[in-house]
Design a protein around this motif. Structure first.
Motif, PDB file in Angstrom:
ATOM      1  N   VAL A 118       1.010  -1.280   0.034  1.00 42.39           N
ATOM      2  CA  VAL A 118      -0.049  -0.008   0.044  1.00 42.39           C
ATOM      3  C   VAL A 118       0.871   1.307   0.131  1.00 42.39           C
ATOM      4  CG1 VAL A 118      -1.690   1.434   1.405  1.00 42.39           C
ATOM      5  CG2 VAL A 118      -1.997  -0.884   1.065  1.00 42.39           C
ATOM      6  N   ILE A 119       1.736   1.526   0.968  1.00 44.95           N
ATOM      7  CA  ILE A 119       2.868   2.476   1.160  1.00 44.95           C
ATOM      8  C   ILE A 119       3.337   2.631  -0.088  1.00 44.95           C
ATOM      9  CG2 ILE A 119       4.807   3.414   2.115  1.00 44.95           C
ATOM     10  CD1 ILE A 119       3.478   1.673   4.760  1.00 44.95           C
ATOM     11  N   SER A 120       4.162   1.548  -0.804  1.00 42.85           N
ATOM     12  CA  SER A 120       5.135   1.966  -1.884  1.00 42.85           C
ATOM     13  C   SER A 120       4.014   2.179  -3.330  1.00 42.85           C
ATOM     14  CB  SER A 120       5.726   0.580  -2.375  1.00 42.85           C
ATOM     15  OG  SER A 120       5.230  -0.492  -2.879  1.00 42.85           O
ATOM     16  N   LYS A 121       2.839   1.665  -3.434  1.00 45.37           N
ATOM     17  CA  LYS A 121       2.017   1.986  -4.302  1.00 45.37           C
ATOM     18  C   LYS A 121       1.513   3.580  -4.148  1.00 45.37           C
ATOM     19  CE  LYS A 121      -0.393   1.320  -8.378  1.00 45.37           C
ATOM     20  NZ  LYS A 121       0.410   1.154  -9.590  1.00 45.37           N
ATOM     21  N   PHE A 122       1.209   4.017  -3.135  1.00 43.81           N
ATOM     22  CA  PHE A 122       0.847   5.224  -2.683  1.00 43.81           C
ATOM     23  C   PHE A 122       1.883   6.320  -3.216  1.00 43.81           C
ATOM     24  CE2 PHE A 122       1.010   9.148   0.015  1.00 43.81           C
ATOM     25  CZ  PHE A 122      -0.516   9.546  -0.084  1.00 43.81           C
TER      26      PHE A 122
END
Length: 134
Positions: A66-70
């Protein structure tokens, strides 16, 4: 860009979850439950990030996903300022240490900062989502 009702509903559901977690973070901070407040403020940020990814039809099982895609879709593209990246990364690190490290003691000042940053993060995401779907 048109979003279908299912996507909008999912995004708004996650946003509400983020806002509830933020309220829990504030209440537990007042009670000086610093570990719980750090956890809830992190989840407020996490669910806000998932709310925005829902608009793109994206989701991930792992928090790191989630964090890296964000970061890839919203920070590197400069839709959001780099401070949003710093907020999510530091909240993730603090939550991980607080939840999993033996003898880790979180300071009230650090938690206060994180709750304040979580509020900024959630509010920024909420404004973005409302503008996108209106």
């Amino acid at each position: 860009l048109e979003y279908n009702k299912e996507v909008i509903d999912l995004s708004l559901y996650r946003l509400e979850k983020a806002k509830k977690d933020l309220e829990d973070a504030k209440k537990t901070l007042e009670l000086e439950m610093c570990d719980t407040s750090a956890n809830r403020s992190y989840y407020a940020i996490f669910h806000a990030a998932r709310a925005i990814l829902a608009l793109d039809g994206q989701d991930f099982k792992k928090h790191s996903g989630v964090i890296s895609k964000f970061q890839q879709d919203y920070i590197k593209t400069e839709i959001f300022d780099k401070t949003m990246s710093n907020i999510i990364k530091s909240a993730f690190d603090m939550r991980t240490e607080s939840d999993y490290e033996d003898f880790y003691v979180i300071s009230k000042d650090d938690v206060k900062t994180q709750v304040s940053e979580a509020e900024q993060f959630v509010t920024t995401i909420e404004v973005y989502i409302k503008n996108k779907i209106s």
